[in-house]
Write a protein that holds these residues in place. Structure first.
Motif, PDB file in Angstrom:
ATOM      1  N   GLU A 122      27.239  45.604 108.301  1.00 32.79           N
ATOM      2  CA  GLU A 122      27.664  46.927 108.730  1.00 32.79           C
ATOM      3  C   GLU A 122      29.185  47.029 108.699  1.00 32.79           C
ATOM      4  O   GLU A 122      29.891  46.112 109.139  1.00 32.79           O
ATOM      5  CB  GLU A 122      27.143  47.138 110.154  1.00 32.79           C
ATOM      6  CG  GLU A 122      27.380  48.471 110.744  1.00 32.79           C
ATOM      7  CD  GLU A 122      26.689  48.618 112.092  1.00 32.79           C
ATOM      8  OE1 GLU A 122      26.808  49.717 112.656  1.00 32.79           O
ATOM      9  OE2 GLU A 122      26.036  47.671 112.583  1.00 32.79           O
TER      10      GLU A 122
ATOM     11  N   THR B 214      11.793  56.343 105.817  1.00 33.00           N
ATOM     12  CA  THR B 214      13.209  56.545 106.136  1.00 33.00           C
ATOM     13  C   THR B 214      13.422  56.591 107.647  1.00 33.00           C
ATOM     14  O   THR B 214      14.343  55.957 108.167  1.00 33.00           O
ATOM     15  CB  THR B 214      13.721  57.839 105.477  1.00 33.00           C
ATOM     16  OG1 THR B 214      13.545  57.724 104.062  1.00 33.00           O
ATOM     17  CG2 THR B 214      15.192  58.085 105.791  1.00 33.00           C
ATOM     18  N   ARG B 215      12.567  57.306 108.351  1.00 24.73           N
ATOM     19  CA  ARG B 215      12.703  57.406 109.817  1.00 24.73           C
ATOM     20  C   ARG B 215      12.531  56.039 110.486  1.00 24.73           C
ATOM     21  O   ARG B 215      13.244  55.727 111.439  1.00 24.73           O
ATOM     22  CB  ARG B 215      11.690  58.390 110.381  1.00 24.73           C
ATOM     23  CG  ARG B 215      12.007  59.830 110.078  1.00 24.73           C
ATOM     24  CD  ARG B 215      11.016  60.775 110.761  1.00 24.73           C
ATOM     25  NE  ARG B 215      11.154  62.135 110.323  1.00 24.73           N
ATOM     26  CZ  ARG B 215      12.087  62.982 110.722  1.00 24.73           C
ATOM     27  NH1 ARG B 215      12.991  62.584 111.584  1.00 24.73           N
ATOM     28  NH2 ARG B 215      12.129  64.216 110.256  1.00 24.73           N
TER      29      ARG B 215
ATOM     30  N   HIS C 298      20.014  52.321  99.256  1.00 23.26           N
ATOM     31  CA  HIS C 298      20.815  53.185 100.128  1.00 23.26           C
ATOM     32  C   HIS C 298      21.453  52.385 101.269  1.00 23.26           C
ATOM     33  O   HIS C 298      22.657  52.496 101.517  1.00 23.26           O
ATOM     34  CB  HIS C 298      19.969  54.320 100.716  1.00 23.26           C
ATOM     35  CG  HIS C 298      20.740  55.122 101.711  1.00 23.26           C
ATOM     36  ND1 HIS C 298      21.653  56.079 101.340  1.00 23.26           N
ATOM     37  CD2 HIS C 298      20.777  55.064 103.068  1.00 23.26           C
ATOM     38  CE1 HIS C 298      22.211  56.590 102.423  1.00 23.26           C
ATOM     39  NE2 HIS C 298      21.687  55.989 103.488  1.00 23.26           N
ATOM     40  N   GLU C 299      20.644  51.607 101.955  1.00 21.48           N
ATOM     41  CA  GLU C 299      21.123  50.884 103.136  1.00 21.48           C
ATOM     42  C   GLU C 299      22.272  49.934 102.811  1.00 21.48           C
ATOM     43  O   GLU C 299      23.140  49.703 103.649  1.00 21.48           O
ATOM     44  CB  GLU C 299      19.977  50.106 103.782  1.00 21.48           C
ATOM     45  CG  GLU C 299      18.950  50.969 104.477  1.00 21.48           C
ATOM     46  CD  GLU C 299      19.458  51.593 105.760  1.00 21.48           C
ATOM     47  OE1 GLU C 299      20.042  50.881 106.594  1.00 21.48           O
ATOM     48  OE2 GLU C 299      19.268  52.817 105.923  1.00 21.48           O
TER      49      GLU C 299
ATOM     50  N   ASN D 242      15.842  54.123 109.592  1.00 21.14           N
ATOM     51  CA  ASN D 242      17.096  54.735 110.006  1.00 21.14           C
ATOM     52  C   ASN D 242      17.033  55.380 111.384  1.00 21.14           C
ATOM     53  O   ASN D 242      18.074  55.654 111.974  1.00 21.14           O
ATOM     54  CB  ASN D 242      17.491  55.760 108.936  1.00 21.14           C
ATOM     55  CG  ASN D 242      18.730  56.524 109.276  1.00 21.14           C
ATOM     56  OD1 ASN D 242      18.651  57.670 109.695  1.00 21.14           O
ATOM     57  ND2 ASN D 242      19.874  55.897 109.102  1.00 21.14           N
TER      58      ASN D 242
ATOM     59  N   ARG E  65      18.478  58.691  99.161  1.00 18.21           N
ATOM     60  CA  ARG E  65      17.294  57.832  99.173  1.00 18.21           C
ATOM     61  C   ARG E  65      16.232  58.379  98.219  1.00 18.21           C
ATOM     62  O   ARG E  65      15.607  57.624  97.475  1.00 18.21           O
ATOM     63  CB  ARG E  65      16.723  57.720 100.594  1.00 18.21           C
ATOM     64  CG  ARG E  65      17.602  56.975 101.573  1.00 18.21           C
ATOM     65  CD  ARG E  65      17.035  57.096 102.995  1.00 18.21           C
ATOM     66  NE  ARG E  65      17.997  56.829 104.024  1.00 18.21           N
ATOM     67  CZ  ARG E  65      18.169  55.657 104.632  1.00 18.21           C
ATOM     68  NH1 ARG E  65      17.427  54.628 104.321  1.00 18.21           N
ATOM     69  NH2 ARG E  65      19.080  55.515 105.576  1.00 18.21           N
TER      70      ARG E  65
ATOM     71  N   GLY F  28      16.120  58.295 111.770  1.00 14.43           N
ATOM     72  CA  GLY F  28      16.244  59.712 111.403  1.00 14.43           C
ATOM     73  C   GLY F  28      16.137  59.829 109.904  1.00 14.43           C
ATOM     74  O   GLY F  28      15.489  58.993 109.261  1.00 14.43           O
ATOM     75  N   VAL F  29      16.799  60.814 109.350  1.00 13.85           N
ATOM     76  CA  VAL F  29      16.734  61.010 107.894  1.00 13.85           C
ATOM     77  C   VAL F  29      18.131  60.992 107.275  1.00 13.85           C
ATOM     78  O   VAL F  29      18.393  61.647 106.270  1.00 13.85           O
ATOM     79  CB  VAL F  29      15.980  62.310 107.519  1.00 13.85           C
ATOM     80  CG1 VAL F  29      14.502  62.173 107.829  1.00 13.85           C
ATOM     81  CG2 VAL F  29      16.577  63.517 108.211  1.00 13.85           C
ATOM     82  N   ASN F  30      19.020  60.198 107.857  1.00 10.35           N
ATOM     83  CA  ASN F  30      20.368  60.038 107.329  1.00 10.35           C
ATOM     84  C   ASN F  30      20.299  59.583 105.858  1.00 10.35           C
ATOM     85  O   ASN F  30      19.604  58.634 105.536  1.00 10.35           O
ATOM     86  CB  ASN F  30      21.124  58.999 108.159  1.00 10.35           C
ATOM     87  CG  ASN F  30      22.529  58.768 107.669  1.00 10.35           C
ATOM     88  OD1 ASN F  30      23.224  59.697 107.294  1.00 10.35           O
ATOM     89  ND2 ASN F  30      22.940  57.519 107.667  1.00 10.35           N
ATOM     90  N   GLY F  31      21.009  60.293 104.993  1.00 15.49           N
ATOM     91  CA  GLY F  31      21.063  59.909 103.582  1.00 15.49           C
ATOM     92  C   GLY F  31      19.789  60.184 102.811  1.00 15.49           C
ATOM     93  O   GLY F  31      19.575  59.598 101.753  1.00 15.49           O
TER      94      GLY F  31
END
Length: 176
Positions: free
Chosen positions: A58, A151-152, A48-49, A155, A164, A157-160
């Motif tokens: 980025e 994930t947190r 994902h990343e 990230n 994931r 948070g829980v983006n995507g």
């Protein structure tokens, strides 16, 4: 891990799988990402990343969020230009002067502050992701099956999260 398994696990192109299988495998060995649960979670997150191994830097707008990197003390961005200079790089986006300093020391990259783009090289991108994974206790969270906390930690948070989780399922199946 074979390129074929990597391709199946995260849905990257066969060419990317061929280029990345060895560096990712070596990073997993070095950082004890050595059980099917740890490996599936790791592959899902880096899949994902990195946009399925497409991006190791980025994408810079700069967006409003990226503009706020400048001068952020928590990232160690103390010099003018640090925000862009130390943008997210690697398979898990290492961001900020302080984090580059830490990963550089851990990986023996003595000139990382002068050459932050070195984290875009496959061996460094994979090792930096493995280093982040281990130093942030993600092996233990994978052992516990706590994918949302993983994930947190990556990230903030829980983006995507949906992607994931889908990648976790395909990685688990590919590694079986």
């Amino acid at each position: 891990m074979t390129p074929e398994t990597l391709h199946e696990a995260i849905g990257c192109t066969a060419e990317r799988a061929e280029n990345w299988a060895q560096p990712i495998t070596e990073a997993m060995e070095e950082y004890e990402i050595n059980t099917p649960e740890r490996q599936a979670a790791f592959l899902a997150q880096i899949g994902h990343e990195s946009g399925r191994l497409k991006y190791v830097r980025e994408i810079w707008g700069p967006t409003e969020a990226q503009k706020r990197y400048e001068g952020r003390q928590d990232l160690g961005n103390t010099q003018p230009g640090d925000g862009k200079r130390f943008m997210g790089r690697g398979l898990i986006q290492v961001t900020g002067r302080a984090n580059y300093t830490s990963v550089g020391a851990a990986l023996g990259l003595d000139d990382i502050l002068d050459h932050p783009e070195d984290l875009e090289k496959p061996e460094h991108a994979a090792r930096s992701a493995g280093w982040f994974w281990k130093t942030h206790g993600l092996n233990e969270l994978a052992d516990a099956g706590d994918f949302i906390r993983i994930t947190r930690r990556i990230n903030g948070g829980v983006n995507g999260l949906a992607e994931r989780q889908a990648l976790l399922q395909t990685a688990t199946e590919a590694l079986a």
